[in-house]
Design a protein around this motif. Structure first.
Motif, PDB file in Angstrom:
ATOM      1  N   ARG A 254      -8.370   3.243   4.747  1.00  0.00           N
ATOM      2  CA  ARG A 254      -8.658   2.388   5.901  1.00  0.00           C
ATOM      3  C   ARG A 254      -9.371   3.141   7.019  1.00  0.00           C
TER       4      ARG A 254
ATOM      5  N   TYR B  12     -11.758  -2.063  -0.532  1.00  0.00           N
ATOM      6  CA  TYR B  12     -10.461  -1.486  -0.172  1.00  0.00           C
ATOM      7  C   TYR B  12      -9.517  -1.352  -1.366  1.00  0.00           C
TER       8      TYR B  12
ATOM      9  N   ASP C  65       1.875   1.844  11.135  1.00  0.00           N
ATOM     10  CA  ASP C  65       0.742   1.821  10.221  1.00  0.00           C
ATOM     11  C   ASP C  65       0.991   0.683   9.235  1.00  0.00           C
TER      12      ASP C  65
ATOM     13  N   ALA D 178      -3.816   4.786   4.127  1.00  0.00           N
ATOM     14  CA  ALA D 178      -4.292   4.972   5.503  1.00  0.00           C
ATOM     15  C   ALA D 178      -5.606   5.757   5.516  1.00  0.00           C
TER      16      ALA D 178
ATOM     17  N   HIS E 169     -15.704  -3.300   3.381  1.00  0.00           N
ATOM     18  CA  HIS E 169     -14.611  -4.260   3.163  1.00  0.00           C
ATOM     19  C   HIS E 169     -14.812  -5.501   4.041  1.00  0.00           C
TER      20      HIS E 169
ATOM     21  N   ALA F  11      -3.913  -7.339   7.845  1.00  0.00           N
ATOM     22  CA  ALA F  11      -2.926  -6.304   7.570  1.00  0.00           C
ATOM     23  C   ALA F  11      -1.532  -6.785   7.957  1.00  0.00           C
TER      24      ALA F  11
ATOM     25  N   ASP G 136       0.813  -1.207   0.000  1.00  0.00           N
ATOM     26  CA  ASP G 136       0.000   0.000   0.000  1.00  0.00           C
ATOM     27  C   ASP G 136       0.851   1.264   0.000  1.00  0.00           C
TER      28      ASP G 136
ATOM     29  N   ARG H 207      -2.840   0.722  -4.148  1.00  0.00           N
ATOM     30  CA  ARG H 207      -2.624  -0.657  -3.684  1.00  0.00           C
ATOM     31  C   ARG H 207      -2.150  -1.529  -4.831  1.00  0.00           C
TER      32      ARG H 207
ATOM     33  N   ARG I 217     -16.359   2.612   4.404  1.00  0.00           N
ATOM     34  CA  ARG I 217     -15.598   1.777   3.467  1.00  0.00           C
ATOM     35  C   ARG I 217     -15.010   0.560   4.194  1.00  0.00           C
ATOM     36  N   ARG I 218     -14.540   0.772   5.412  1.00  0.00           N
ATOM     37  CA  ARG I 218     -14.016  -0.339   6.216  1.00  0.00           C
ATOM     38  C   ARG I 218     -15.119  -1.370   6.473  1.00  0.00           C
TER      39      ARG I 218
ATOM     40  N   ALA J  49      -1.061  -5.839   3.162  1.00  0.00           N
ATOM     41  CA  ALA J  49      -1.941  -6.870   3.702  1.00  0.00           C
ATOM     42  C   ALA J  49      -1.648  -8.179   2.985  1.00  0.00           C
TER      43      ALA J  49
END
Length: 104
Positions: free
Chosen positions: A23, A80, A55, A20, A32, A47, A15, A86, A28-29, A59
């Motif tokens: 996430r 995500y 951080d 960050a 996911h 992760a 990433d 990513r 959105r989290r 993943a």
């Protein structure tokens, strides 16, 4: 390949630091997490961090699927996944049975 004709795959994500922000976006989290739970072929994921309290720079997923294309389609549908933030690598791997069974 497993006895059901599926193959084991590992997906390693790298990433960008801006990930960050993705996430930290709670809706959105949640999307996911719902996505992961709705796909039993994604057997484990989480992760990665190089040091405690760092951080997450990436993943990893373990996926059971018939093809690499199937794994890639799963990645691209994940809430995500942001192409500019990513990168990923898909690796096929073998699995040694844990029980005393013949190895093909």
């Amino acid at each position: 390949m497993t006895s059901n004709g599926m193959t084991h795959w590992t997906v390693t994500f790298q990433d960008a630091p801006e990930m960050a922000r993705i996430r930290a976006d709670r809706p959105r989290r949640d999307a996911h997490i719902a996505f992961v739970r709705a796909h039993p072929e994604l057997q484990i994921g989480g992760a990665l961090a190089m040091r405690p309290e760092q951080d997450f720079p990436g993943a990893i997923w373990n996926v059971e699927a018939a093809s690499r294309d199937e794994v890639e389609r799963l990645i691209l549908r994940d809430p995500y996944y942001v192409a500019s933030l990513r990168r990923y690598q898909i690796t096929r791997w073998g699995r040694l049975p844990a029980r005393d069974v013949p190895v093909a």
